[in-house]
Scaffold this motif. Structure first.
Motif, PDB file in Angstrom:
ATOM      1  N   SER A   1     -49.642 -12.327 -40.546  1.00  0.00           N
ATOM      2  CA  SER A   1     -50.848 -13.067 -40.182  1.00  0.00           C
ATOM      3  C   SER A   1     -50.763 -14.514 -40.658  1.00  0.00           C
ATOM      4  CB  SER A   1     -52.077 -12.393 -40.796  1.00  0.00           C
ATOM      5  OG  SER A   1     -52.221 -11.067 -40.339  1.00  0.00           O
ATOM      6  N   LEU A   2     -50.291 -14.721 -41.876  1.00  0.00           N
ATOM      7  CA  LEU A   2     -50.212 -16.078 -42.413  1.00  0.00           C
ATOM      8  C   LEU A   2     -49.164 -16.911 -41.671  1.00  0.00           C
ATOM      9  CD1 LEU A   2     -50.984 -18.271 -44.294  1.00  0.00           C
ATOM     10  CD2 LEU A   2     -49.820 -17.097 -46.172  1.00  0.00           C
ATOM     11  N   LEU A   3     -48.038 -16.294 -41.317  1.00  0.00           N
ATOM     12  CA  LEU A   3     -47.020 -17.031 -40.565  1.00  0.00           C
ATOM     13  C   LEU A   3     -47.549 -17.446 -39.189  1.00  0.00           C
ATOM     14  CD1 LEU A   3     -43.853 -14.937 -41.497  1.00  0.00           C
ATOM     15  CD2 LEU A   3     -44.393 -17.272 -42.226  1.00  0.00           C
ATOM     16  N   LEU A   4     -48.323 -16.569 -38.535  1.00  0.00           N
ATOM     17  CA  LEU A   4     -48.933 -16.940 -37.258  1.00  0.00           C
ATOM     18  C   LEU A   4     -49.936 -18.075 -37.437  1.00  0.00           C
ATOM     19  CD1 LEU A   4     -49.520 -13.455 -35.575  1.00  0.00           C
ATOM     20  CD2 LEU A   4     -47.981 -15.260 -34.789  1.00  0.00           C
ATOM     21  N   ALA A   5     -50.700 -18.024 -38.546  1.00  0.00           N
ATOM     22  CA  ALA A   5     -51.676 -19.078 -38.806  1.00  0.00           C
ATOM     23  C   ALA A   5     -50.990 -20.421 -39.032  1.00  0.00           C
ATOM     24  CB  ALA A   5     -52.516 -18.707 -40.023  1.00  0.00           C
ATOM     25  N   LEU A   6     -49.870 -20.421 -39.737  1.00  0.00           N
ATOM     26  CA  LEU A   6     -49.140 -21.674 -39.952  1.00  0.00           C
ATOM     27  C   LEU A   6     -48.685 -22.268 -38.624  1.00  0.00           C
ATOM     28  CD1 LEU A   6     -46.984 -20.671 -43.060  1.00  0.00           C
ATOM     29  CD2 LEU A   6     -48.920 -22.255 -43.032  1.00  0.00           C
ATOM     30  N   ASP A   7     -48.310 -21.408 -37.676  1.00  0.00           N
ATOM     31  CA  ASP A   7     -47.841 -21.898 -36.378  1.00  0.00           C
ATOM     32  C   ASP A   7     -48.943 -22.595 -35.590  1.00  0.00           C
ATOM     33  OD1 ASP A   7     -45.316 -20.907 -36.884  1.00  0.00           O
ATOM     34  OD2 ASP A   7     -45.612 -19.035 -35.778  1.00  0.00           O
TER      35      ASP A   7
ATOM     36  N   THR B   1     -62.993 -10.861 -41.044  1.00  0.00           N
ATOM     37  CA  THR B   1     -62.380 -10.005 -40.046  1.00  0.00           C
ATOM     38  C   THR B   1     -61.452  -9.042 -40.768  1.00  0.00           C
ATOM     39  OG1 THR B   1     -61.241  -9.984 -37.903  1.00  0.00           O
ATOM     40  CG2 THR B   1     -60.341 -11.430 -39.587  1.00  0.00           C
ATOM     41  N   VAL B   2     -61.062  -7.962 -40.095  1.00  0.00           N
ATOM     42  CA  VAL B   2     -60.197  -6.942 -40.687  1.00  0.00           C
ATOM     43  C   VAL B   2     -58.979  -6.744 -39.802  1.00  0.00           C
ATOM     44  CG1 VAL B   2     -59.980  -4.508 -41.307  1.00  0.00           C
ATOM     45  CG2 VAL B   2     -62.059  -5.750 -41.899  1.00  0.00           C
ATOM     46  N   ILE B   3     -57.790  -6.757 -40.425  1.00  0.00           N
ATOM     47  CA  ILE B   3     -56.545  -6.438 -39.740  1.00  0.00           C
ATOM     48  C   ILE B   3     -56.042  -5.153 -40.365  1.00  0.00           C
ATOM     49  CG2 ILE B   3     -54.181  -7.181 -39.260  1.00  0.00           C
ATOM     50  CD1 ILE B   3     -55.194 -10.067 -39.447  1.00  0.00           C
ATOM     51  N   GLY B   4     -56.253  -4.033 -39.665  1.00  0.00           N
ATOM     52  CA  GLY B   4     -55.980  -2.731 -40.244  1.00  0.00           C
ATOM     53  C   GLY B   4     -54.629  -2.150 -39.899  1.00  0.00           C
ATOM     54  N   ALA B   5     -53.911  -2.752 -38.950  1.00  0.00           N
ATOM     55  CA  ALA B   5     -52.612  -2.213 -38.542  1.00  0.00           C
ATOM     56  C   ALA B   5     -51.741  -3.360 -38.065  1.00  0.00           C
ATOM     57  CB  ALA B   5     -52.779  -1.171 -37.434  1.00  0.00           C
TER      58      ALA B   5
ATOM     59  N   ARG C   1     -55.777 -10.261 -33.581  1.00  0.00           N
ATOM     60  CA  ARG C   1     -56.906 -10.647 -34.429  1.00  0.00           C
ATOM     61  C   ARG C   1     -56.665 -11.969 -35.145  1.00  0.00           C
ATOM     62  NH1 ARG C   1     -59.906  -5.088 -36.423  1.00  0.00           N
ATOM     63  NH2 ARG C   1     -59.893  -4.162 -34.337  1.00  0.00           N
ATOM     64  N   THR C   2     -55.419 -12.267 -35.468  1.00  0.00           N
ATOM     65  CA  THR C   2     -55.136 -13.576 -36.059  1.00  0.00           C
ATOM     66  C   THR C   2     -55.381 -14.675 -35.035  1.00  0.00           C
ATOM     67  OG1 THR C   2     -53.471 -12.603 -37.516  1.00  0.00           O
ATOM     68  CG2 THR C   2     -53.378 -14.978 -37.204  1.00  0.00           C
TER      69      THR C   2
ATOM     70  N   ALA D   1     -57.402 -14.558 -32.482  1.00  0.00           N
ATOM     71  CA  ALA D   1     -58.850 -14.682 -32.250  1.00  0.00           C
ATOM     72  C   ALA D   1     -59.539 -15.401 -33.404  1.00  0.00           C
ATOM     73  CB  ALA D   1     -59.454 -13.293 -32.055  1.00  0.00           C
ATOM     74  N   LEU D   2     -59.143 -15.065 -34.637  1.00  0.00           N
ATOM     75  CA  LEU D   2     -59.769 -15.699 -35.799  1.00  0.00           C
ATOM     76  C   LEU D   2     -59.518 -17.196 -35.810  1.00  0.00           C
ATOM     77  CD1 LEU D   2     -61.172 -15.669 -38.588  1.00  0.00           C
ATOM     78  CD2 LEU D   2     -58.920 -15.215 -39.577  1.00  0.00           C
ATOM     79  N   PHE D   3     -58.253 -17.599 -35.642  1.00  0.00           N
ATOM     80  CA  PHE D   3     -57.950 -19.015 -35.782  1.00  0.00           C
ATOM     81  C   PHE D   3     -58.363 -19.822 -34.565  1.00  0.00           C
ATOM     82  CE2 PHE D   3     -55.370 -17.056 -39.064  1.00  0.00           C
ATOM     83  CZ  PHE D   3     -55.706 -17.864 -40.142  1.00  0.00           C
ATOM     84  N   ALA D   4     -58.425 -19.191 -33.410  1.00  0.00           N
ATOM     85  CA  ALA D   4     -58.999 -19.893 -32.265  1.00  0.00           C
ATOM     86  C   ALA D   4     -60.467 -20.199 -32.524  1.00  0.00           C
ATOM     87  CB  ALA D   4     -58.843 -19.050 -31.004  1.00  0.00           C
ATOM     88  N   LYS D   5     -61.138 -19.266 -33.184  1.00  0.00           N
ATOM     89  CA  LYS D   5     -62.541 -19.467 -33.519  1.00  0.00           C
ATOM     90  C   LYS D   5     -62.693 -20.571 -34.575  1.00  0.00           C
ATOM     91  CE  LYS D   5     -64.383 -16.317 -36.077  1.00  0.00           C
ATOM     92  NZ  LYS D   5     -64.902 -14.990 -36.491  1.00  0.00           N
ATOM     93  N   LEU D   6     -61.841 -20.542 -35.598  1.00  0.00           N
ATOM     94  CA  LEU D   6     -61.964 -21.530 -36.668  1.00  0.00           C
ATOM     95  C   LEU D   6     -61.664 -22.944 -36.183  1.00  0.00           C
ATOM     96  CD1 LEU D   6     -60.288 -19.737 -39.714  1.00  0.00           C
ATOM     97  CD2 LEU D   6     -62.593 -19.554 -38.836  1.00  0.00           C
ATOM     98  N   GLU D   7     -60.839 -23.038 -35.155  1.00  0.00           N
ATOM     99  CA  GLU D   7     -60.462 -24.352 -34.659  1.00  0.00           C
ATOM    100  C   GLU D   7     -61.562 -25.011 -33.840  1.00  0.00           C
ATOM    101  OE1 GLU D   7     -57.030 -23.178 -32.559  1.00  0.00           O
ATOM    102  OE2 GLU D   7     -55.855 -22.802 -34.372  1.00  0.00           O
ATOM    103  N   SER D   8     -62.600 -24.246 -33.481  1.00  0.00           N
ATOM    104  CA  SER D   8     -63.632 -24.827 -32.615  1.00  0.00           C
ATOM    105  C   SER D   8     -65.014 -24.338 -32.993  1.00  0.00           C
ATOM    106  CB  SER D   8     -63.343 -24.479 -31.154  1.00  0.00           C
ATOM    107  OG  SER D   8     -63.201 -23.074 -31.020  1.00  0.00           O
TER     108      SER D   8
END
Length: 744
Positions: free
Chosen positions: A379-385, A510-514, A521-522, A524-531
């Protein structure tokens, strides 16, 4: 039998016999004392039944009670009503008291409990916690059937059931109400099924002199650690226990699109365009992971505003669920168009986002070992991207230590991002979960005066800690202009910590369970945070005297609704939301007369108001006594479980014969799916947190290696055993020396 080599017959030279005689007389008390200590602590051979065993006083080990759970949930629009039935089966020939720690949703309003013994149904009363405990203890001692439900955390509860007869099954039935979550157009129901083991920071050994004058800084951060520390089974040595069956009756209130579970295989039966019946496809499952169900509206019928009302006595209660607009929001007449780089609503032309300062915090403690660590790192590596050259960032990792990659946020250029990726890729799960220091470091803002940038803290953790109150206080004190977003990792994250931390931090969770949910979910979360769509959000009712919660609204993000619960004298007037879009004023009004009937809304409001009082106590806005008085009044008026109230059911007629002993047991829990038992308990064995036992709940004795129930390890060493062994070795050495001299 404890082997006693020193007492075996031994052939020795005639000159050595006086020494052997002295040795025999001296060691006998020591060996007998050692055997007595081992027996008293349950370290003895046990029958090979493969079951968890209990050690009754002055009796042979017996099998622990068995537990099975059924969860039935009815979803009606924005609320869900659940009935949890727990069946305690006493398979022994003893009279038993069972204690079971179990989870419920962190926003659940628990309002009733029934005890079923044979043909008798005993309805529980809501009482102050101390009074309920006294009534239960009196019933337990007198041999009457009784059940007690107590809240340890908003998402952790304890059931105690006394005087269960040999071979008998009793039922404890609990009901609760909770709101349905909506995010990004997806509705979600989460039913927690297991309490994850928690890291409990140790109390300071010595309080600093400055703290001696009444400060709480030197107090135990987890004073009730014994009550949230049930025994846990090693999945490598014991089959799962506590099977759960679950069914959901879904009436969405709008035509349904997709309905699915990302945590369990389910069977879905269509019962109408707006309703479904969902059951577990495999039947009962082990209680080792949370259950989640999500559903969406059919595309052309997606609602944007929902108002629901309920009348209770003379009062009206309302739930307002407002989602941000999907299209552009025109600025007010005469307003200047937003400047370049401002935050605009989705669909606005030439929309650009504000540059961000992002602090990523990742938990790499022992409880994250295995699947959770892989999910968090992915999740963190995707967020950095997703960072752009206009953004700045840093990364903090923590276990019982912490490390900050860059002293303060640096530009998200290729060199810094490559360094961060290497840092994240090299993380391994180990150690305890000391969350307070990294949280404070993340919230520390080196440039609080800076405008034109959004400051966000992204916190990835399973939340497996016991000192939540310390965390909440730190967020309230150090939030500043930061927005805190909690990302729950794993199969059983601590929803109470995630939800309330995000609320205090004016962010979301948010929860990432698997692992297969990471990308979706990453993104969706960061798309939301960006706007963010609307910032500095506030709500105002046109009618006076309305009691609404929450007091502090978060920013409004794409696909993320604002939920407001209110108590009204009458349904009239409007609710107006105001804020800023791209730096320009924005507002939206709703006519309260458009509300449709709903169920359980009064309890949802009361639960939210109780949570607000708890927050005011933690942040110092209300004195503890004032907050407790408000909580107790709300709980008793609405019949709700809280930190200060409990549900107790007591039968009137004694049933356990006089003089017959009562065996007490903590029923064990499964380790959450995906957790690494050795990583969690091996590390926690070094945590300085001595274990306390709750009253009338002795530790189960050791079972065979293939079926051992394991208590959460703490720092306490087997000091009495070491003492006996040390004395034995000392005596052996002295007597051997004396014998050698006599021989000479």
């Amino acid at each position: 039998m404890i082997p006693m080599p020193a007492l075996r017959a031994a052939r020795a030279p005639a000159g050595a016999r006086p020494s052997a005689s002295i040795l025999r007389r001296a060691l006998t008390p020591l060996v007998l004392g050692l055997a007595a200590w081992l027996s008293a602590h349950g370290v003895k051979a046990a029958p090979g039944s493969g079951a968890l065993l209990l050690r009754p006083p002055d009796a042979a080990p017996v099998e622990a009670p068995q537990l099975a759970t059924d969860v039935a949930v009815e979803v009606s629009g924005p609320t869900a009503r659940a009935v949890v039935t727990q069946a305690f089966r006493n398979t022994t020939g003893e009279w038993v008291e069972g204690t079971y720690v179990y989870p419920l949703p962190e926003d659940a309003a628990v309002d009733s409990m029934k005890l079923v013994v044979g043909e008798r149904v005993i309805v529980a009363d809501i009482r102050e916690r101390a009074a309920a405990r006294r009534d239960y203890e009196a019933a337990r001692r007198s041999g009457r059937a009784a059940a007690l439900t107590e809240q340890e955390r908003p998402n952790v509860f304890t059931n105690s059931v006394a005087n269960v007869a040999p071979g008998e099954t009793v039922l404890v039935q609990i009901t609760y109400q909770q709101p349905v979550r909506l995010s990004g157009g997806t509705h979600a129901l989460r039913v927690p099924l297991v309490v994850a083991p928690r890291y409990n920071p140790a109390p300071p050994l010595v309080a600093p002199a400055a703290e001696a004058a009444g400060s709480e800084a030197g107090a135990d951060p987890v004073p009730d650690r014994a009550r949230i520390t049930p025994p846990v089974l090693d999945p490598a040595a014991h089959a799962p226990v506590n099977p759960v069956s679950l069914g959901v009756s879904l009436r969405a209130g709008f035509p349904l699109g997709t309905v699915r579970s990302g945590t369990h295989a389910v069977r879905t039966e269509e019962t109408g365009p707006e309703s479904r019946r969902i059951t577990l496809d495999a039947g009962p499952v082990p209680a080792d992971r949370d259950f989640e169900l999500t559903w969406t509206a059919a595309p052309r019928h997606a609602p944007t505003i929902g108002l629901f009302r309920e009348r209770v006595g003379a009062d009206e209660y309302m739930l307002a669920v407002l989602t941000p607009p999907d299209g552009a929001v025109p600025p007010p007449d005469g307003a200047v168009p937003p400047p370049d780089g401002a935050v605009l609503p989705p669909g606005a032309p030439a929309a650009q986002r504000l540059p961000r300062d992002v602090v990523f915090v990742i938990d790499n403690s022992g409880s994250m070992a295995g699947a959770s660590m892989r999910q968090a790192k992915a999740s963190l590596l995707l967020a950095l991207d997703r960072l752009t050259p206009a953004d700045r960032f840093t990364v903090i990792r923590f276990d019982n230590t912490m490390e900050q990659l860059f002293p303060e946020p640096v530009p998200a250029d290729a060199a810094h991002l490559d360094e961060a990726r290497r840092f994240v890729a090299g993380l391994e799960a180990r150690g305890g979960t000391e969350m307070l220091a990294p949280l404070k470091a993340a919230l520390a803002d080196p440039h609080p005066e800076e405008t034109g940038r959004v400051r966000q803290v992204i916190f990835l953790t399973d939340g497996a800690i016991g000192n939540e109150e310390q965390i909440f206080s730190a967020i309230a004190a150090g939030r500043g202009r930061s927005r805190l977003f909690m990302v729950g990792i794993g199969s059983a994250p601590n929803g109470h910590l995630l939800r309330h931390a995000a609320e205090l931090g004016r962010g979301s969770d948010t929860v990432i369970g698997a692992i297969d949910q990471v990308a979706e979910r990453t993104r969706a979360l960061f798309a939301k945070l960006e706007s963010p769509v609307v910032t500095d959000l506030s709500a105002r009712f046109s009618e006076p005297g309305i009691d609404a919660t929450p007091d502090l609204l978060p920013d409004l993000y794409r696909g993320e609704p604002v939920v407001i619960a209110a108590k009204l004298g009458r349904v009239a007037g409007t609710l107006t939301l105001r804020g800023h879009v791209g730096g320009q004023p924005w507002e939206q009004a709703v006519d309260l007369a458009a509300a449709v009937p709903g169920a359980g809304i009064g309890k949802v409001w009361a639960r939210a108001r109780i949570g607000a009082a708890e927050t005011a106590r933690l942040t110092g806005r209300l004195p503890a006594a004032t907050a407790d008085a408000a909580i107790l009044s709300l709980a008793l008026e609405h019949g709700l479980m809280t930190r200060l109230t409990s549900l107790v059911a007591v039968d009137a007629t004694p049933r356990r014969p006089a003089g017959v002993a009562l065996t007490a047991a903590d029923l064990p829990l499964n380790l959450p799916a995906g957790w690494d038992f050795a990583a969690v308990f091996g590390e926690r064995g070094s945590a300085p947190a001595p274990r306390e036992r709750r009253a009338a709940a002795p530790v189960p004795t050791a079972a065979p290696a293939a079926s051992r129930g394991i208590d959460l390890p703490q720092t306490a060493s087997p000091a009495p055993l070491h003492l006996w062994l040390g004395l034995s070795l000392l005596a052996l050495g002295l007597l051997a020396l004396r014998g050698r001299r006599l021989t000479r």
